[in-house]
Design a protein around this motif. Sequence first.
Motif, PDB file in Angstrom:
ATOM      1  N   LEU A 168     -22.404  18.604 -20.175  1.00 37.15           N
ATOM      2  CA  LEU A 168     -20.988  18.269 -20.353  1.00 37.15           C
ATOM      3  C   LEU A 168     -20.901  17.008 -21.215  1.00 37.15           C
ATOM      4  N   TYR A 169     -20.020  17.019 -22.181  1.00 32.58           N
ATOM      5  CA  TYR A 169     -19.881  15.912 -23.138  1.00 32.58           C
ATOM      6  C   TYR A 169     -18.485  15.338 -23.007  1.00 32.58           C
ATOM      7  N   LYS A 170     -18.353  14.139 -22.395  1.00 31.27           N
ATOM      8  CA  LYS A 170     -17.055  13.487 -22.187  1.00 31.27           C
ATOM      9  C   LYS A 170     -16.911  12.373 -23.215  1.00 31.27           C
ATOM     10  N   SER A 171     -16.004  12.539 -24.160  1.00 29.49           N
ATOM     11  CA  SER A 171     -16.032  11.657 -25.327  1.00 29.49           C
ATOM     12  C   SER A 171     -14.657  11.478 -25.949  1.00 29.49           C
ATOM     13  N   ALA A 172     -14.489  10.342 -26.635  1.00 28.34           N
ATOM     14  CA  ALA A 172     -13.332  10.139 -27.507  1.00 28.34           C
ATOM     15  C   ALA A 172     -13.504  10.875 -28.827  1.00 28.34           C
ATOM     16  N   PHE A 173     -14.704  11.351 -29.099  1.00 25.04           N
ATOM     17  CA  PHE A 173     -15.034  12.281 -30.180  1.00 25.04           C
ATOM     18  C   PHE A 173     -14.731  11.745 -31.573  1.00 25.04           C
ATOM     19  N   PHE A 174     -14.976  10.464 -31.770  1.00 28.15           N
ATOM     20  CA  PHE A 174     -14.924   9.886 -33.114  1.00 28.15           C
ATOM     21  C   PHE A 174     -16.313  10.096 -33.704  1.00 28.15           C
TER      22      PHE A 174
END
Length: 498
Positions: A168-174
Amino acid sequence: MNIPDLNTKKWTQESQPAKLEEILGDGSVKCHLSPRNCVIKEGQVGFCKVRGNRNGRLVTLNYGKGVHNTQETIETEAVFHFSPGEKILSLGNIGCMLNCGYCHNWKTSQAKYVTDKDVYYYTPEQVVDSALRHGIKILSWTYNDPVVWHEFILDTAKLAKEAGLINLYKSAFFITEEAIDELLPVIDIFSISLKSSSPEYYRKVTTGWIEPVLEGIKKVYNAGKHVEISTLMVTDISDDEDSARTISKWVLDELDPSVPLHFVRFHPDYKMSNNVRTPINRLHKAKSIAQELGLRHVYLGNINDDEATNSYCYQCSSLLVTRYGLNAESIGLDKTGRCLKCGCYNNFIILEKNYSKNSINLQHLNTSSLEKKKFNWHGDIVSIHAQVTNTLDTPNTIFFRRRMRDDAHGEWECISLLAKESYRFIIAKSKPQEIGPEFLLSQGISSNLHEVFDRAHFPTEAIEDIGISMDDTTPKIGYKGKQNMYTQLIKMVNKDEN
């Protein structure tokens, strides 16, 4: 996991080769991990402070270095439609490609504030082994932001998938498209924090820009990954009706109505500690707006005793999942994620449960020799991290249970520890009558407790060192710099959008 010798280990001393480098002719390197595309001269570091230039090559300074791994539940990550209540192993690191003014993990996301005592050291094998031994199926890359841990994530996530685990990838995704392409083969779930729908907000509050975030979300969605979106509603800055409407419409138009959207309550922190928590009525209004536009699964986050955290069938309105804080129970779903009443598919993925609570009867145990420790929930502090270390050369066990009003209590549960193992896990309030947890610690077990101020907050300071917080809205150890950013941002954001 073994505790390193923190008196001799300095986290910035060792580096590893980094991916996504471009070697320039003057001895500089360009990093293509985040949209900043930092050009880094010899001996220097980029914006994130954890990727640098050593001898003309791009390196990462945080490979295998992070905060203490922590057992939590998947709800911690604003993921409500993938196996509700599932245990996860949360893994946070050091550094960030953003610098949000309200960051609740600023002591680790901003590398200049990181102290060696807060850094733990792992190999990919140790991470995977810990999850398997403790019956955890999901590794969650989270907290400060996983983007800057790129190489360690790729190595560990690949090993995890080979062992049958989920990532699982929890990110602001910049993050750049090139980096996303490297993640797609190993990441199964993307929980993405879309900070705002406003370009001005992104530039002034996060120090980033919105365009690559939006493109990245569409890219992982179009790749067929499980995606959930969350938005932090910052009081008087991004908790207005227009913000809720614009974000909801983007999810509806660019993704689809079944993608879960979470409106998350803000707690004051970092450069915005002089703000106040988001009024709950504004969160409910945002939820209503999103549902009126046609989104099927809309939730509120960082609130505890509220039906807005439950899941209901969008077709027949049957109750599917009950939630109290970070605790969840599936009551109306079948094994395929369909409503038991009407058969409608509600965009749930359900993992087979092959584990149960490690409940235990202590009647045969002489508890008088065990150290007793208790913690009481107070105000908005309704979850804690318990960190325990077995100092012995032999295996050991800790016991804990929930205390209720009128001297009632839940069953004793236990966690088994290897020799010299350190383990950290979350306990969150599970019902209104619960007053707090208690622990029984065997000889050789050292422990400390950390107050958690919201579901994405990783506390580094233990109450044994700083005491219990008298203010339940913001951590006791706060940012020592200027605290006027809140007022400035209100003026700037409102001016630009008017």
